[in-house]
Motif scaffolding. Structure first.
Motif, PDB file in Angstrom:
ATOM      1  N   UNK A 153       0.868  -1.234  -0.080  1.00 36.92           N
ATOM      2  CA  UNK A 153       0.147   0.034  -0.191  1.00 36.92           C
ATOM      3  C   UNK A 153       0.786   1.385  -0.058  1.00 36.92           C
ATOM      4  N   UNK A 154       0.469   2.378  -0.661  1.00 36.37           N
ATOM      5  CA  UNK A 154       1.296   3.364  -0.797  1.00 36.37           C
ATOM      6  C   UNK A 154       0.591   4.800   0.070  1.00 36.37           C
ATOM      7  N   UNK A 155       1.429   5.657   0.327  1.00 33.63           N
ATOM      8  CA  UNK A 155       1.439   6.778   1.272  1.00 33.63           C
ATOM      9  C   UNK A 155       2.246   7.911   0.896  1.00 33.63           C
ATOM     10  N   UNK A 156       1.775   9.177   0.917  1.00 34.32           N
ATOM     11  CA  UNK A 156       2.608  10.293   0.938  1.00 34.32           C
ATOM     12  C   UNK A 156       2.486  11.128   1.947  1.00 34.32           C
ATOM     13  N   UNK A 157       3.547  11.944   2.216  1.00 34.32           N
ATOM     14  CA  UNK A 157       3.546  12.766   3.454  1.00 34.32           C
ATOM     15  C   UNK A 157       3.790  14.350   2.712  1.00 34.32           C
ATOM     16  N   UNK A 158       2.897  15.054   3.079  1.00 35.21           N
ATOM     17  CA  UNK A 158       2.679  16.404   2.703  1.00 35.21           C
ATOM     18  C   UNK A 158       2.523  17.532   3.413  1.00 35.21           C
ATOM     19  N   UNK A 159       3.404  18.256   3.975  1.00 36.44           N
ATOM     20  CA  UNK A 159       3.271  19.439   4.909  1.00 36.44           C
ATOM     21  C   UNK A 159       2.933  18.771   6.235  1.00 36.44           C
ATOM     22  N   UNK A 160       3.590  17.629   6.618  1.00 36.05           N
ATOM     23  CA  UNK A 160       3.156  17.095   7.828  1.00 36.05           C
ATOM     24  C   UNK A 160       2.108  16.156   8.028  1.00 36.05           C
ATOM     25  N   UNK A 161       1.088  16.106   7.016  1.00 33.82           N
ATOM     26  CA  UNK A 161       0.131  15.297   6.782  1.00 33.82           C
ATOM     27  C   UNK A 161       0.449  13.860   6.035  1.00 33.82           C
ATOM     28  N   UNK A 162      -0.087  12.718   6.632  1.00 32.95           N
ATOM     29  CA  UNK A 162      -0.131  11.570   6.020  1.00 32.95           C
ATOM     30  C   UNK A 162      -1.299  11.185   4.952  1.00 32.95           C
ATOM     31  N   UNK A 163      -1.097  11.015   3.663  1.00 30.51           N
ATOM     32  CA  UNK A 163      -2.157  10.657   2.906  1.00 30.51           C
ATOM     33  C   UNK A 163      -1.974   9.349   2.183  1.00 30.51           C
ATOM     34  N   UNK A 164      -3.125   8.677   2.184  1.00 24.90           N
ATOM     35  CA  UNK A 164      -3.398   7.398   1.539  1.00 24.90           C
ATOM     36  C   UNK A 164      -4.381   7.371   0.720  1.00 24.90           C
ATOM     37  N   UNK A 165      -4.688   6.396  -0.197  1.00 23.54           N
ATOM     38  CA  UNK A 165      -5.819   6.548  -1.265  1.00 23.54           C
ATOM     39  C   UNK A 165      -7.175   6.185  -0.329  1.00 23.54           C
ATOM     40  N   UNK A 166      -8.331   6.469  -0.878  1.00 21.38           N
ATOM     41  CA  UNK A 166      -9.587   6.255  -0.242  1.00 21.38           C
ATOM     42  C   UNK A 166      -9.580   4.602   0.103  1.00 21.38           C
ATOM     43  N   UNK A 167      -9.005   3.913  -0.239  1.00 23.16           N
ATOM     44  CA  UNK A 167      -9.011   2.310  -0.286  1.00 23.16           C
ATOM     45  C   UNK A 167     -10.125   1.595  -0.990  1.00 23.16           C
ATOM     46  N   UNK A 168     -10.755   2.522  -1.930  1.00 30.08           N
ATOM     47  CA  UNK A 168     -11.790   1.782  -2.676  1.00 30.08           C
ATOM     48  C   UNK A 168     -11.345   0.732  -3.520  1.00 30.08           C
ATOM     49  N   UNK A 169     -10.091   0.878  -4.048  1.00 33.97           N
ATOM     50  CA  UNK A 169      -9.565   0.084  -5.197  1.00 33.97           C
ATOM     51  C   UNK A 169      -8.356  -0.697  -4.648  1.00 33.97           C
ATOM     52  N   UNK A 170      -8.241  -1.030  -3.294  1.00 32.67           N
ATOM     53  CA  UNK A 170      -7.180  -1.724  -2.995  1.00 32.67           C
ATOM     54  C   UNK A 170      -7.719  -2.517  -1.893  1.00 32.67           C
ATOM     55  N   UNK A 171      -6.537  -3.582  -1.630  1.00 33.83           N
ATOM     56  CA  UNK A 171      -7.136  -4.446  -0.511  1.00 33.83           C
ATOM     57  C   UNK A 171      -6.968  -3.929   0.851  1.00 33.83           C
ATOM     58  N   UNK A 172      -7.836  -4.482   1.678  1.00 30.82           N
ATOM     59  CA  UNK A 172      -8.053  -3.929   3.136  1.00 30.82           C
ATOM     60  C   UNK A 172      -6.807  -4.215   3.799  1.00 30.82           C
ATOM     61  N   UNK A 173      -5.736  -3.791   3.800  1.00 29.76           N
ATOM     62  CA  UNK A 173      -4.320  -3.932   4.177  1.00 29.76           C
ATOM     63  C   UNK A 173      -4.274  -3.817   5.696  1.00 29.76           C
ATOM     64  N   UNK A 174      -3.711  -4.823   6.204  1.00 25.73           N
ATOM     65  CA  UNK A 174      -3.575  -4.788   7.749  1.00 25.73           C
ATOM     66  C   UNK A 174      -2.525  -3.860   8.290  1.00 25.73           C
ATOM     67  N   UNK A 175      -1.381  -3.730   7.536  1.00 22.04           N
ATOM     68  CA  UNK A 175      -0.472  -2.560   7.912  1.00 22.04           C
ATOM     69  C   UNK A 175      -0.822  -1.433   7.513  1.00 22.04           C
ATOM     70  N   UNK A 176      -1.554  -1.189   6.478  1.00 24.14           N
ATOM     71  CA  UNK A 176      -1.930   0.012   6.195  1.00 24.14           C
ATOM     72  C   UNK A 176      -3.107   0.411   7.291  1.00 24.14           C
ATOM     73  N   UNK A 177      -3.779  -0.196   7.572  1.00 29.01           N
ATOM     74  CA  UNK A 177      -4.925   0.061   8.749  1.00 29.01           C
ATOM     75  C   UNK A 177      -4.172   0.459  10.124  1.00 29.01           C
ATOM     76  N   UNK A 178      -2.964  -0.224  10.272  1.00 27.77           N
ATOM     77  CA  UNK A 178      -2.318   0.065  11.447  1.00 27.77           C
ATOM     78  C   UNK A 178      -1.690   1.289  11.417  1.00 27.77           C
TER      79      UNK A 178
END
Length: 321
Positions: A205-230
């Motif tokens: 799963x993919x994340x970015x960091x912008x101006x101190x915020x952590x962004x990831x996708x809506x999750x609509x088109x990816x597996x419900x990741x355990x590590x992502x959720x954590x």
């Protein structure tokens, strides 16, 4: 040279592992399934990858939730309840004397068919259950140095085509994405959703960091990741702003940091995407989240250890929905 987030240093102990196949623990060379098995013929099955820490599979309840939900979605009878399957997991670890630095692949297919045909009614036996434990840890240099990504043409599809929420054996779209990224000289593929927004990677799963915020996708088109959720849980618990939202490649190229997540390697920094430099190795947010994630794993397995000893630890996988 391109590398994989799944890369590891070979461990000679893996030559002598005992693998669980339908209730029997078999030497590696004898751990086989039929050529008529649904998983081999069609990729018809579900699976989970688990990391073992201090003798316990981390986040076991969440992994079993996902496995049984996926099996129910494709009308696959696992043949073992949660308690029985957890007992099999621990029995496999105990038989191999494994406690740390171990990755487990738990696979369930629909079972043997009387002929190679897709119809589930052609299945003539119970589900095939395989548990492969290996001494396998992510390369420290990968965790520190990071990965490069390449955006591929292969999209993460809508759930009415092949639901990306299913952790199925059939991963051909991800494999195709991986092939394209590798050919481009990258380590992993970045995949977009049908609308052109960033979805996920081929195996993480993919994340970015912008101006101190952590962004990831809506999750609509990816597996419900355990590590992502954590990771999202860690952000909530520590006051880090985390957003599940649509964002484009323009947002990605302008990010301060980027990282991917997965059960095997945890959190791994991303240094460049499509030739655009993102960061020089591990940035401050990734370093902080890596540390917090290790602490979360420690807390999870400590809870398991407190509730029972390893041979009785099936209690922790029961009823965790």
């Amino acid at each position: 040279m391109a590398q994989s987030i799944q890369d590891f240093h070979d461990d000679p102990r893996n030559a002598d592992i005992r693998i669980y196949v339908n209730g029997a623990l078999r030497p590696r060379a004898e751990a086989v399934v039929s050529v008529f098995d649904s998983g081999f013929v069609l990729g018809d099955g579900v699976w989970e990858g688990l990391r073992v820490h201090r003798g316990h599979p981390a986040f076991l309840g969440e992994h079993l939730d996902r496995l049984y939900e996926g099996a129910k979605a494709i009308a696959l009878d696992v043949g073992l309840d949660r308690r029985q399957l957890t007992e099999a997991l621990y029995a496999t670890l105990v038989a191999n004397g494994m406690t740390d630095g171990v990755h487990v692949r738990l696979m369930v297919t629909r079972g043997v068919k009387r002929t190679p045909y897709q119809d589930p009614r052609a299945t003539v036996g119970p589900a095939t259950v395989v548990i492969i434990p290996e001494y396998k840890a992510p390369k420290p240099e990968t965790l520190a140095r990071g990965l490069t990504l390449f955006t591929v043409h292969v999209r993460r599809g809508a759930p009415d085509v092949q639901d990306p929420k299913l952790n199925s054996h059939s991963k051909l779209n991800c494999i195709t994405a991986c092939i394209q990224a590798t050919a481009a000289g990258a380590d992993e593929a970045l995949m977009l959703d049908p609308h052109g927004f960033v979805a996920t990677c081929n195996s993480t799963h993919f994340f970015i960091v912008r101006r101190g915020e952590v962004w990831t996708s809506t999750g609509d088109y990816c597996l419900g990741g355990i590590t992502r959720a954590n990771v999202l849980r860690i952000c909530r618990e520590t006051g880090i702003v985390a957003r599940e939202r649509n964002f484009s490649l323009t947002d990605v190229y302008g990010a301060d940091e980027a990282f991917v997540t997965g059960t095997f390697a945890g959190l791994v920094p991303v240094t460049s995407i499509d030739g655009r430099a993102i960061s020089a190795g591990r940035g401050p947010m990734v370093e902080r989240l890596q540390r917090l994630y290790v602490e979360l794993v420690d807390r999870d397995v400590a809870t398991l250890a407190l509730r029972s000893s390893a041979p009785q630890s099936h209690r922790h996988g029961e009823g965790a929905a």
